[in-house]
Scaffold this motif. Structure first.
Motif, short mmCIF file in Angstrom:
data_model
loop_
_atom_site.label_atom_id
_atom_site.label_comp_id
_atom_site.label_asym_id
_atom_site.label_seq_id
_atom_site.Cartn_x
_atom_site.Cartn_y
_atom_site.Cartn_z
N ILE A 123 19.63 -20.14 -10.00
CA ILE A 123 18.96 -20.70 -8.92
C ILE A 123 18.28 -19.77 -7.81
O ILE A 123 18.64 -18.62 -7.54
CB ILE A 123 19.95 -21.29 -7.92
CG1 ILE A 123 20.85 -23.03 -8.75
CG2 ILE A 123 19.68 -22.52 -6.90
CD1 ILE A 123 21.51 -23.38 -7.97
N VAL A 124 16.64 -19.40 -8.09
CA VAL A 124 16.43 -18.75 -7.17
C VAL A 124 15.87 -19.00 -5.87
O VAL A 124 14.86 -20.48 -5.82
CB VAL A 124 14.69 -18.35 -8.15
CG1 VAL A 124 13.58 -17.52 -7.59
CG2 VAL A 124 15.13 -18.09 -9.55
N GLN A 125 15.92 -18.00 -4.65
CA GLN A 125 15.78 -18.23 -3.85
C GLN A 125 14.02 -18.12 -3.02
O GLN A 125 14.13 -17.30 -3.23
CB GLN A 125 16.81 -18.40 -2.97
CG GLN A 125 16.57 -16.91 -2.14
CD GLN A 125 17.76 -16.55 -1.65
OE1 GLN A 125 18.85 -16.54 -1.60
NE2 GLN A 125 18.05 -16.65 0.00
N ALA A 126 13.24 -18.94 -3.36
CA ALA A 126 11.74 -18.47 -3.05
C ALA A 126 11.26 -19.60 -1.52
O ALA A 126 11.36 -20.27 -1.41
CB ALA A 126 11.27 -19.04 -3.88
N LEU A 136 6.39 -14.73 -8.78
CA LEU A 136 7.04 -15.31 -9.19
C LEU A 136 7.30 -15.92 -10.39
O LEU A 136 7.96 -16.25 -11.01
CB LEU A 136 7.31 -17.05 -8.22
CG LEU A 136 8.48 -17.53 -8.59
CD1 LEU A 136 10.03 -17.59 -8.43
CD2 LEU A 136 7.94 -18.92 -6.93
N SER A 137 5.77 -16.46 -11.03
CA SER A 137 5.65 -16.08 -12.58
C SER A 137 5.70 -15.40 -13.33
O SER A 137 6.92 -15.42 -14.01
CB SER A 137 4.13 -16.48 -12.82
OG SER A 137 4.14 -16.55 -13.42
N TYR A 138 5.99 -14.47 -12.79
CA TYR A 138 6.55 -12.83 -13.98
C TYR A 138 7.66 -13.50 -13.46
O TYR A 138 9.31 -13.16 -15.15
CB TYR A 138 6.64 -11.84 -13.08
CG TYR A 138 4.88 -10.55 -13.36
CD1 TYR A 138 4.48 -10.56 -14.72
CD2 TYR A 138 3.46 -10.84 -12.33
CE1 TYR A 138 2.74 -10.05 -15.00
CE2 TYR A 138 2.22 -10.86 -12.92
CZ TYR A 138 2.15 -10.73 -14.45
OH TYR A 138 0.65 -10.06 -14.54
N GLN A 139 8.85 -13.92 -12.48
CA GLN A 139 9.68 -13.99 -12.45
C GLN A 139 10.96 -14.48 -13.86
O GLN A 139 12.14 -14.81 -14.34
CB GLN A 139 10.54 -14.11 -11.45
CG GLN A 139 12.23 -13.81 -11.09
CD GLN A 139 12.53 -14.35 -9.95
OE1 GLN A 139 12.45 -15.05 -8.68
NE2 GLN A 139 12.90 -13.08 -9.27
N ILE A 140 9.92 -16.09 -13.90
CA ILE A 140 10.09 -16.70 -14.31
C ILE A 140 10.45 -16.80 -15.83
O ILE A 140 11.58 -16.76 -16.30
CB ILE A 140 9.46 -18.29 -14.05
CG1 ILE A 140 10.13 -18.88 -12.77
CG2 ILE A 140 9.36 -19.29 -15.07
CD1 ILE A 140 8.76 -19.91 -11.91
N ILE A 167 14.24 -23.47 -8.72
CA ILE A 167 13.49 -22.94 -7.59
C ILE A 167 13.65 -23.61 -6.46
O ILE A 167 13.79 -24.82 -6.02
CB ILE A 167 12.68 -22.68 -7.75
CG1 ILE A 167 11.88 -21.86 -8.67
CG2 ILE A 167 11.32 -21.82 -6.61
CD1 ILE A 167 11.68 -20.57 -9.12
N ALA A 168 14.83 -22.90 -5.77
CA ALA A 168 15.11 -23.67 -4.10
C ALA A 168 14.60 -23.12 -3.31
O ALA A 168 14.89 -21.54 -3.03
CB ALA A 168 17.20 -23.43 -3.94
N LEU A 194 24.16 -18.86 -10.84
CA LEU A 194 23.65 -17.31 -11.00
C LEU A 194 22.34 -17.24 -9.95
O LEU A 194 21.10 -17.54 -10.42
CB LEU A 194 23.00 -16.62 -12.37
CG LEU A 194 22.23 -16.10 -12.52
CD1 LEU A 194 23.63 -14.65 -12.13
CD2 LEU A 194 21.23 -15.34 -13.34
N ARG A 195 22.78 -16.60 -8.55
CA ARG A 195 21.84 -16.70 -7.47
C ARG A 195 21.45 -15.39 -8.03
O ARG A 195 20.68 -13.70 -8.41
CB ARG A 195 22.99 -16.24 -6.41
CG ARG A 195 21.43 -15.60 -5.12
CD ARG A 195 22.76 -16.12 -4.02
NE ARG A 195 21.67 -15.31 -2.57
CZ ARG A 195 21.47 -14.48 -2.20
NH1 ARG A 195 22.23 -14.02 -2.12
NH2 ARG A 195 20.69 -14.35 -1.47
N ILE A 196 20.11 -15.83 -7.35
CA ILE A 196 18.46 -14.25 -7.50
C ILE A 196 17.52 -14.80 -6.84
O ILE A 196 17.27 -16.09 -5.70
CB ILE A 196 17.53 -14.71 -8.74
CG1 ILE A 196 18.14 -15.01 -10.09
CG2 ILE A 196 16.56 -13.84 -8.93
CD1 ILE A 196 18.82 -13.55 -11.14
#
Length: 247
Positions: free
Chosen positions: A5-8, A29-33, A47-48, A94-96
């Protein structure tokens, strides 16, 4: 189910819109995904983000990348994580954070393996890891307990702060890196950080090859001290320190 789960959000105070700033025509964010998709142990990426209209742009990217999302509170990030996990039936989170576009899939996999091998509530990378590959995994049960009991503003804004404040309630493992990489910083919190990440991506990224690792980033920064020094003045966890003062 295990989910990253990605906080953005777009409304960062120090560098607004940072998660969608582009390098070589592509949002961070696309690179990260793309990198998160290389973590074999996870079943889903979520994506949160927030209900703010500014974050409609993040939703558009999620739809383009075919990644599910949840929209919740901007300031109560703990609630945002809890509701996202509950909505998608996540057992292990998994917090990112989206300001770490160069997250290392191998390090994330190691964190997950230690978590399941140790049978604890919570596993996280410690300060000997470079800033920019931070990740942590927790059980939904632990997240729910924090969500129910956390009262301080810093505990609501920083998802696992309640764990740190109440070690008697949770079992945890803090990982120590093989080398002390504290001097390396490739997270994106301000414009100097962005310049560092931009230089790394332009030098190392290639769609046709495997994704470069944290070690390759370190090697690049060692060879290019001019890039390494761009954000050397930035204090680690500056946002957290600010929140703790406000408590």
């Amino acid at each position: 189910m295990i989910a990253a789960i990605v906080q953005a959000r777009m409304t960062s105070t120090r560098l607004p819109g940072k998660v969608l700033k582009e390098v070589m025509g592509r949002p961070l964010l696309s690179y990260q995904i793309e990198r998160l998709k290389k973590i074999g142990e996870i079943n889903k990426i979520i994506i949160a983000t927030t209900i703010n209209k500014e974050d409609n742009l993040i939703i558009k990217l999620c739809e383009k990348e075919k990644v599910p999302y949840y929209r919740g509170s901007e300031d109560d990030v703990l609630d945002r994580y809890y509701e996202a996990a509950k909505k998608f039936g996540v057992d292990h989170i998994l917090r990112i954070t989206a300001d770490c576009p160069l997250i290392d899939p191998e390090i994330c996999s190691h964190v997950i393996k230690v978590y399941f091998g140790s049978e604890v509530d919570y596993v996280h990378t410690g300060p000997t890891f470079a800033e920019g590959i931070d990740c942590e995994i927790m059980s939904f049960r632990a997240l729910e307990k924090a969500w129910q009991e956390a009262r301080l503003k810093s505990e609501r804004e920083h998802v696992t702060r309640y764990f740190y404040n109440h070690p008697e309630l949770f079992t945890e493992v803090a990982l120590t890196n093989k080398t002390d990489d504290n001097k390396y910083r490739f997270t994106v919190d301000n414009y100097e950080d962005f310049l560092v990440v931009k230089a790394i991506l332009e030098a190392l990224y290639s769609k046709s090859s495997k994704l470069f690792s944290a070690n390759e980033i370190k090697e690049f920064l060692d060879i290019h001290p001019d890039v390494l020094s761009l954000n050397a003045h930035v204090k680690r966890n500056e946002g957290l320190m600010k929140s703790l003062k406000e408590d």
